[in-house]
Scaffold this motif. Structure first.
Motif, PDB file in Angstrom:
ATOM      1  N   LEU A 186      59.747 -17.991  33.327  1.00  0.00           N
ATOM      2  CA  LEU A 186      60.404 -18.705  32.225  1.00  0.00           C
ATOM      3  C   LEU A 186      61.510 -17.849  31.626  1.00  0.00           C
ATOM      4  CD1 LEU A 186      57.323 -20.170  30.317  1.00  0.00           C
ATOM      5  CD2 LEU A 186      58.894 -21.401  31.817  1.00  0.00           C
ATOM      6  N   PHE A 187      61.198 -16.578  31.403  1.00  0.00           N
ATOM      7  CA  PHE A 187      62.196 -15.658  30.866  1.00  0.00           C
ATOM      8  C   PHE A 187      63.418 -15.620  31.775  1.00  0.00           C
ATOM      9  CE2 PHE A 187      64.273 -11.581  30.604  1.00  0.00           C
ATOM     10  CZ  PHE A 187      64.380 -11.351  29.242  1.00  0.00           C
ATOM     11  N   ASP A 188      63.171 -15.405  33.069  1.00  0.00           N
ATOM     12  CA  ASP A 188      64.272 -15.301  34.032  1.00  0.00           C
ATOM     13  C   ASP A 188      65.139 -16.549  34.047  1.00  0.00           C
ATOM     14  OD1 ASP A 188      63.356 -12.759  34.701  1.00  0.00           O
ATOM     15  OD2 ASP A 188      62.273 -13.466  36.490  1.00  0.00           O
ATOM     16  N   SER A 189      64.538 -17.716  33.825  1.00  0.00           N
ATOM     17  CA  SER A 189      65.306 -18.966  33.828  1.00  0.00           C
ATOM     18  C   SER A 189      66.259 -19.047  32.641  1.00  0.00           C
ATOM     19  CB  SER A 189      64.359 -20.181  33.835  1.00  0.00           C
ATOM     20  OG  SER A 189      63.842 -20.459  32.551  1.00  0.00           O
ATOM     21  N   ASN A 190      66.033 -18.218  31.633  1.00  0.00           N
ATOM     22  CA  ASN A 190      66.839 -18.250  30.414  1.00  0.00           C
ATOM     23  C   ASN A 190      67.827 -17.089  30.299  1.00  0.00           C
ATOM     24  OD1 ASN A 190      65.997 -20.602  28.619  1.00  0.00           O
ATOM     25  ND2 ASN A 190      64.041 -19.805  29.331  1.00  0.00           N
ATOM     26  N   GLY A 208      50.857 -30.824  33.362  1.00  0.00           N
ATOM     27  CA  GLY A 208      50.072 -30.786  34.594  1.00  0.00           C
ATOM     28  C   GLY A 208      49.484 -29.396  34.706  1.00  0.00           C
ATOM     29  N   SER A 209      49.680 -28.762  35.831  1.00  0.00           N
ATOM     30  CA  SER A 209      49.165 -27.396  36.002  1.00  0.00           C
ATOM     31  C   SER A 209      50.284 -26.359  35.921  1.00  0.00           C
ATOM     32  CB  SER A 209      48.456 -27.279  37.355  1.00  0.00           C
ATOM     33  OG  SER A 209      49.382 -27.549  38.400  1.00  0.00           O
ATOM     34  N   GLU A 210      51.480 -26.785  35.498  1.00  0.00           N
ATOM     35  CA  GLU A 210      52.634 -25.886  35.459  1.00  0.00           C
ATOM     36  C   GLU A 210      52.906 -25.391  34.045  1.00  0.00           C
ATOM     37  OE1 GLU A 210      56.118 -27.669  37.099  1.00  0.00           O
ATOM     38  OE2 GLU A 210      57.317 -25.856  36.828  1.00  0.00           O
ATOM     39  N   ILE A 211      53.068 -24.080  33.902  1.00  0.00           N
ATOM     40  CA  ILE A 211      53.440 -23.497  32.618  1.00  0.00           C
ATOM     41  C   ILE A 211      54.938 -23.693  32.434  1.00  0.00           C
ATOM     42  CG2 ILE A 211      53.646 -21.354  31.307  1.00  0.00           C
ATOM     43  CD1 ILE A 211      51.023 -20.456  32.638  1.00  0.00           C
ATOM     44  N   CYS A 212      55.315 -24.365  31.345  1.00  0.00           N
ATOM     45  CA  CYS A 212      56.729 -24.693  31.120  1.00  0.00           C
ATOM     46  C   CYS A 212      57.259 -24.123  29.814  1.00  0.00           C
ATOM     47  CB  CYS A 212      56.926 -26.201  31.173  1.00  0.00           C
ATOM     48  SG  CYS A 212      55.859 -27.106  30.057  1.00  0.00           S
ATOM     49  N   GLY A 213      56.423 -23.400  29.077  1.00  0.00           N
ATOM     50  CA  GLY A 213      56.870 -22.764  27.847  1.00  0.00           C
ATOM     51  C   GLY A 213      55.836 -21.779  27.350  1.00  0.00           C
ATOM     52  N   ASN A 254      64.284 -23.218  31.327  1.00  0.00           N
ATOM     53  CA  ASN A 254      65.667 -23.638  31.127  1.00  0.00           C
ATOM     54  C   ASN A 254      65.934 -25.042  31.666  1.00  0.00           C
ATOM     55  OD1 ASN A 254      68.412 -22.923  30.240  1.00  0.00           O
ATOM     56  ND2 ASN A 254      68.883 -23.171  32.406  1.00  0.00           N
ATOM     57  N   ALA A 255      65.298 -25.407  32.756  1.00  0.00           N
ATOM     58  CA  ALA A 255      65.501 -26.739  33.343  1.00  0.00           C
ATOM     59  C   ALA A 255      64.944 -27.853  32.454  1.00  0.00           C
ATOM     60  CB  ALA A 255      64.859 -26.807  34.727  1.00  0.00           C
TER      61      ALA A 255
END
Length: 155
Positions: free
Chosen positions: A19-23, A53-58, A79-80
């Protein structure tokens, strides 16, 4: 939006670093990654992840500062998924947890000039600016929200 909050566990570290890398470089400087990784090894205070779902998004949390205020820690959304409402949900969740604890009269955070207007929507007010406070060309804005027993106080 179907999203769930839960406490962070160490096995979430890689997902949070993603998540960090995406930002980077828009919202974080790459030089901050090591400090975030160290934080994830032993988070101070309360730290949460958001799952769809099973994905960490934040992820994001808060801790108690020496002055007794709650300080937001390392908040971010993939970021997406910016603009999806997850950032608002994360801010609201942290404020609810801070209020529910009954231990704080104010919440504090540090952010960039580009993100400060987002937090103003919750009643946070800018109280200071440190030029290049995060990294060269990335100023650090201090913001405070005074809390009441019934919820956040908007001035």
């Amino acid at each position: 939006m179907n999203a769930a909050f839960r406490p962070y566990v160490l096995t979430d570290k890689d997902a949070c670093l993603t998540l960090f890398d995406s930002n980077v470089p828009r919202y974080f400087d790459s030089s901050e990654r090591a400090a975030f990784a160290d934080f994830l090894d032993q988070p101070v205070g309360e730290y949460f992840v958001i799952e769809q779902g099973s994905e960490i998004c934040g992820c994001g949390g808060f801790r108690t500062e020496e002055g007794g205020q709650a300080r937001f820690t390392w908040g971010m959304v993939d970021n997406a998924r910016h603009g999806s409402g997850l950032g608002r949900m994360l801010a609201e969740y942290r404020l609810q947890e801070i209020q529910a604890s009954g231990r704080f009269q104010e919440a504090e955070l540090f952010t960039t000039p580009q993100i400060a207007p987002f937090f103003e929507k919750f009643g946070f007010e800018m109280t200071g600016v440190e030029k290049d406070g995060f990294a060269p060309g990335m100023d650090k804005i201090q913001m405070i929200l005074f809390l009441t027993s019934g919820g956040a106080e908007k001035s």
